[in-house]
Motif scaffolding. Structure first.
Motif, mmCIF file in Angstrom:
data_model
loop_
_atom_site.group_PDB
_atom_site.id
_atom_site.type_symbol
_atom_site.label_atom_id
_atom_site.label_comp_id
_atom_site.label_asym_id
_atom_site.label_seq_id
_atom_site.Cartn_x
_atom_site.Cartn_y
_atom_site.Cartn_z
ATOM 1 N N ALA A 1 -4.863 4.327 2.947
ATOM 2 C CA ALA A 1 -4.252 3.178 2.258
ATOM 3 C C ALA A 1 -5.124 2.698 1.104
ATOM 4 C CB ALA A 1 -4.005 2.051 3.258
ATOM 5 N N LEU A 2 -6.438 2.669 1.306
ATOM 6 C CA LEU A 2 -7.362 2.225 0.255
ATOM 7 C C LEU A 2 -7.328 3.168 -0.947
ATOM 8 C CD1 LEU A 2 -10.473 1.142 2.368
ATOM 9 C CD2 LEU A 2 -8.945 -0.358 1.069
ATOM 10 N N VAL A 3 -7.151 4.461 -0.691
ATOM 11 C CA VAL A 3 -7.192 5.446 -1.771
ATOM 12 C C VAL A 3 -5.843 5.572 -2.482
ATOM 13 C CG1 VAL A 3 -7.550 7.897 -2.306
ATOM 14 C CG2 VAL A 3 -9.044 6.736 -0.663
ATOM 15 N N TRP A 4 -4.736 5.594 -1.740
ATOM 16 C CA TRP A 4 -3.453 5.965 -2.321
ATOM 17 C C TRP A 4 -2.409 4.841 -2.394
ATOM 18 C CZ3 TRP A 4 -5.336 10.000 1.187
ATOM 19 C CH2 TRP A 4 -5.809 11.120 0.510
ATOM 20 N N GLU A 5 -2.669 3.695 -1.811
ATOM 21 C CA GLU A 5 -1.649 2.638 -1.823
ATOM 22 C C GLU A 5 -2.151 1.379 -2.527
ATOM 23 O OE1 GLU A 5 0.628 3.968 2.307
ATOM 24 O OE2 GLU A 5 -0.346 2.021 2.201
ATOM 25 N N ARG A 6 -1.213 0.616 -3.049
ATOM 26 C CA ARG A 6 -1.525 -0.651 -3.696
ATOM 27 C C ARG A 6 -1.117 -1.802 -2.783
ATOM 28 N NH1 ARG A 6 0.673 0.180 -9.931
ATOM 29 N NH2 ARG A 6 -0.717 1.943 -10.493
ATOM 30 N N VAL A 7 -1.746 -2.960 -2.995
ATOM 31 C CA VAL A 7 -1.391 -4.156 -2.227
ATOM 32 C C VAL A 7 0.019 -4.590 -2.629
ATOM 33 C CG1 VAL A 7 -1.979 -6.551 -1.723
ATOM 34 C CG2 VAL A 7 -3.795 -4.864 -2.076
ATOM 35 N N LEU B 1 -0.548 -8.597 1.247
ATOM 36 C CA LEU B 1 -0.541 -7.710 2.409
ATOM 37 C C LEU B 1 -0.116 -8.433 3.669
ATOM 38 C CD1 LEU B 1 -1.138 -4.936 3.605
ATOM 39 C CD2 LEU B 1 -3.534 -5.629 3.866
ATOM 40 N N THR C 1 -0.606 2.172 5.332
ATOM 41 C CA THR C 1 -0.801 0.797 5.818
ATOM 42 C C THR C 1 -0.079 0.578 7.139
ATOM 43 O OG1 THR C 1 -0.996 -0.019 3.548
ATOM 44 C CG2 THR C 1 -0.509 -1.641 5.249
ATOM 45 N N ALA D 1 -6.385 3.680 7.362
ATOM 46 C CA ALA D 1 -6.893 2.631 6.479
ATOM 47 C C ALA D 1 -7.573 3.231 5.249
ATOM 48 C CB ALA D 1 -7.868 1.736 7.236
ATOM 49 N N LEU D 2 -8.320 4.315 5.443
ATOM 50 C CA LEU D 2 -8.944 4.993 4.304
ATOM 51 C C LEU D 2 -7.882 5.548 3.362
ATOM 52 C CD1 LEU D 2 -11.874 6.889 6.092
ATOM 53 C CD2 LEU D 2 -12.054 4.896 4.583
#
Length: 293
Positions: free
Chosen positions: A201-207, A212, A35, A198-199
């Motif tokens: 973050a979408l796959v491996w991170e949580r909000v 955010l 992120t 960004a990809l």
């Protein structure tokens, strides 16, 4: 004169990257590495628009016509951005699993990887650099590595990062030789790096729990510092500076980033440098000076 101008640009690049280490570390307190990199490079893409308009050549017409890159520049920006996105995120994730000193030393291995990979691409290496590279490597070991040296998964990720940083330098040199616009390559590569991050973050991170937008606002100062200076200014200086400097010499100059990070901590944070670290700085500086012969 052109060579001196290029060297000064790369030296300033290393200074900015080294001083940005604190900002990057603080930013990780608010958001994850993917992120942070996505937000940082999104801001850098916007920051670079006036730079492209000012230094990207004279193009008349609408704003897009002034910004519009040619085919070689687009290809160069996308390739360099993909490589930089992978490298920067490997480094950030690896840092969460290993020490900063070991990560700094392993990342510095790209000073060896650039001439090695360059040889596979048919590039010649000046004999003086065969002395400079191992000299700088010993200096980085003294500067960065404390205690024992064992290899963890985090170390492996950072080593992969060093491979991709070496590839980034060679790809930048390749596309500049083909006539790509330096500032436009930088502009496109930031957008591509933002997409890669960004990809991730979408796959491996949580909000974040607080949302955010709130987390990003908390990290606003580190983000501004790294996007404007470390990304927008420094990576642009790297691409322009490499026009006038061979890849291996450019690598040695930019590897001073770790030395400037240590010196910044000593100057601004009151950190004490040991005799071992001072010796490491001296060796790295000596290697860079010898490379200018």
């Amino acid at each position: 004169m052109d060579r001196m101008k290029g060297n000064l640009m790369l030296l300033l690049t290393a200074l900015i990257w080294g001083s940005a280490f604190v900002a990057q570390s603080v930013g990780m307190d608010y958001v994850g590495p993917f992120t942070f990199n996505a937000a940082r490079n999104l801001l850098a893409t916007g920051v670079l628009v006036p730079v492209v308009l000012a230094f990207g050549g004279r193009h008349r017409g609408s704003l897009w016509q002034k910004l519009k890159p040619d085919r070689v520049t687009v290809k160069g920006g996308l390739c360099c951005g993909l490589i930089m996105g992978i490298a920067s995120n490997l480094q950030q994730v690896g840092l969460s699993m290993t020490t900063a000193g070991k990560a700094g030393f392993i990342t510095a291995l790209y000073i060896i990887l650039v001439p090695i990979l360059g040889r596979f691409l048919g590039r010649t290496v000046r004999k003086i650099l065969l002395l400079c590279v191992p000299l700088a490597l010993v200096g980085f070991y003294l500067l960065c590595v404390k205690g024992g040296f064992t290899v963890s998964f985090g170390d492996f990720l950072v080593f992969c990062c060093a491979v991709f940083f070496a590839l980034h330098i060679l790809f930048v040199d390749h596309f500049l030789r083909k006539g790509a616009s330096g500032v436009r390559v930088a502009w496109i590569q930031f957008a591509m790096t933002c997409l890669v991050s960004a990809l991730g973050a979408l796959v491996w991170e949580r909000v974040p729990a607080g949302g955010l937008s709130s987390a990003l606002w908390g990290a606003r100062w580190p983000l501004l510092y790294t996007s404007v200076l470390s990304s927008g200014v420094a990576y642009t200086l790297q691409i322009i500076g490499q026009k006038y400097t061979e890849p291996t010499t450019a690598t040695l100059i930019m590897s001073l980033e770790s030395v400037f990070a240590v010196l910044s901590g000593w100057l601004f944070l009151g950190e004490v440098m040991t005799s071992r670290e001072i010796a490491g700085c001296v060796l790295v500086f000596a290697a860079v000076l010898l490379a200018q012969r």
